[in-house]
Design a protein around this motif. Sequence first.
Motif, PDB file in Angstrom:
ATOM      1  N   LEU A  22      41.122  39.823  36.979  1.00  0.00           N
ATOM      2  CA  LEU A  22      40.892  41.084  36.275  1.00  0.00           C
ATOM      3  C   LEU A  22      41.293  40.975  34.801  1.00  0.00           C
ATOM      4  O   LEU A  22      40.585  41.472  33.918  1.00  0.00           O
ATOM      5  N   ARG A  23      42.417  40.345  34.535  1.00  0.00           N
ATOM      6  CA  ARG A  23      42.875  40.192  33.147  1.00  0.00           C
ATOM      7  C   ARG A  23      41.866  39.394  32.319  1.00  0.00           C
ATOM      8  O   ARG A  23      41.642  39.682  31.140  1.00  0.00           O
ATOM      9  N   LEU A  46      48.394  46.733  42.495  1.00  0.00           N
ATOM     10  CA  LEU A  46      48.254  45.614  41.567  1.00  0.00           C
ATOM     11  C   LEU A  46      49.123  45.800  40.334  1.00  0.00           C
ATOM     12  O   LEU A  46      49.453  46.914  39.950  1.00  0.00           O
ATOM     13  N   PHE A  47      49.485  44.675  39.732  1.00  0.00           N
ATOM     14  CA  PHE A  47      50.146  44.585  38.429  1.00  0.00           C
ATOM     15  C   PHE A  47      51.602  45.030  38.412  1.00  0.00           C
ATOM     16  O   PHE A  47      52.405  44.504  37.641  1.00  0.00           O
ATOM     17  N   ASP A  48      51.986  46.000  39.212  1.00  0.00           N
ATOM     18  CA  ASP A  48      53.355  46.485  39.069  1.00  0.00           C
ATOM     19  C   ASP A  48      53.815  47.204  40.332  1.00  0.00           C
ATOM     20  O   ASP A  48      53.055  47.930  40.964  1.00  0.00           O
ATOM     21  N   GLU A  65      44.803  39.511  40.247  1.00  0.00           N
ATOM     22  CA  GLU A  65      45.225  40.129  38.989  1.00  0.00           C
ATOM     23  C   GLU A  65      44.765  39.314  37.785  1.00  0.00           C
ATOM     24  O   GLU A  65      44.310  39.870  36.778  1.00  0.00           O
ATOM     25  N   GLN A  66      44.865  37.989  37.898  1.00  0.00           N
ATOM     26  CA  GLN A  66      44.472  37.141  36.778  1.00  0.00           C
ATOM     27  C   GLN A  66      42.969  37.227  36.524  1.00  0.00           C
ATOM     28  O   GLN A  66      42.527  37.230  35.372  1.00  0.00           O
ATOM     29  N   GLU A  88      37.866  44.445  35.104  1.00  0.00           N
ATOM     30  CA  GLU A  88      39.063  45.276  34.975  1.00  0.00           C
ATOM     31  C   GLU A  88      38.678  46.747  34.798  1.00  0.00           C
ATOM     32  O   GLU A  88      39.311  47.651  35.357  1.00  0.00           O
ATOM     33  N   ARG A 134      47.309  38.245  45.641  1.00  0.00           N
ATOM     34  CA  ARG A 134      47.469  39.279  44.616  1.00  0.00           C
ATOM     35  C   ARG A 134      47.507  38.691  43.203  1.00  0.00           C
ATOM     36  O   ARG A 134      46.816  39.198  42.303  1.00  0.00           O
ATOM     37  N   ALA A 135      48.303  37.648  42.989  1.00  0.00           N
ATOM     38  CA  ALA A 135      48.461  37.084  41.644  1.00  0.00           C
ATOM     39  C   ALA A 135      47.129  36.567  41.104  1.00  0.00           C
ATOM     40  O   ALA A 135      46.793  36.775  39.927  1.00  0.00           O
TER      41      ALA A 135
END
Length: 245
Positions: free
Chosen positions: A125-126, A96-98, A122-123, A132, A118-119
């Motif tokens: 979690l943010r 995730l993220f990177d 990730e959002q 998170e 995935r996107a």
Amino acid sequence: MPEQMMTARALKAAVSHGNGLLEKLLDALQADVTERLLSQATLHDVDVGETLIERSVRSESVGYVLDGTLAMVQVLEDGKKHIVGLLVPTDIFGRLFDGTANYRIEALSAARILCFPRAFFEQVLRDNPEAERLFLVHLLDEVDAAREWLLLMSGRKAVNRLASFLSILLRRSKSKRIGGQAVVHVPLSRKDLAHYLGARPETLSRAFHELEGKGILRIIDPGHFEVLDKQALIDASGDDLTLDD
């Protein structure tokens, strides 16, 4: 990898069979966020040997293991494959993220996987600090698992490495029971397991029989082993048992 669509309610019921990360994440989210996250999920049945994520490729999804066993595999320049970790039910995979994946994910057995974009994951979690935080704790658990795998491979004798491997499977997998005793399923052929544990097949066979002769396990068939003495199995991962190669 056939894709199946399920209702959010059915998906939540599917993940609520253990104390896994995804179950904790869903509990930490508001009900409407949980519904939106599950509405993005798809269910996949995976065949033995199927590759889910290739090394050095950016995965567009995050996977959650519902059933079966997956392997994290490094492929060397000479083509040899080495398992660097296992994924069992309630494990999450997908970087995730990177960045891209550092290893290939492939199925050691037939498996059922829940996938999220995935996107979007990730959002979520943010936007949800508690979720998170849970995921960051999960990453620390992954580091511990990697250290455990290194410890497994550091065993001096084949029997030590085998006992460590079986102990990890016993602890991390959903084991069946026969008369109160746990039964470990090994999702590898004897030849592949010998390769991954750095032993010859005949040496590995002797190691299984050594553990059986010590009353630690009972060989049911080539892929199933009844653990008769859990503590003795853990002890056997050290130098308590010896077996000349």
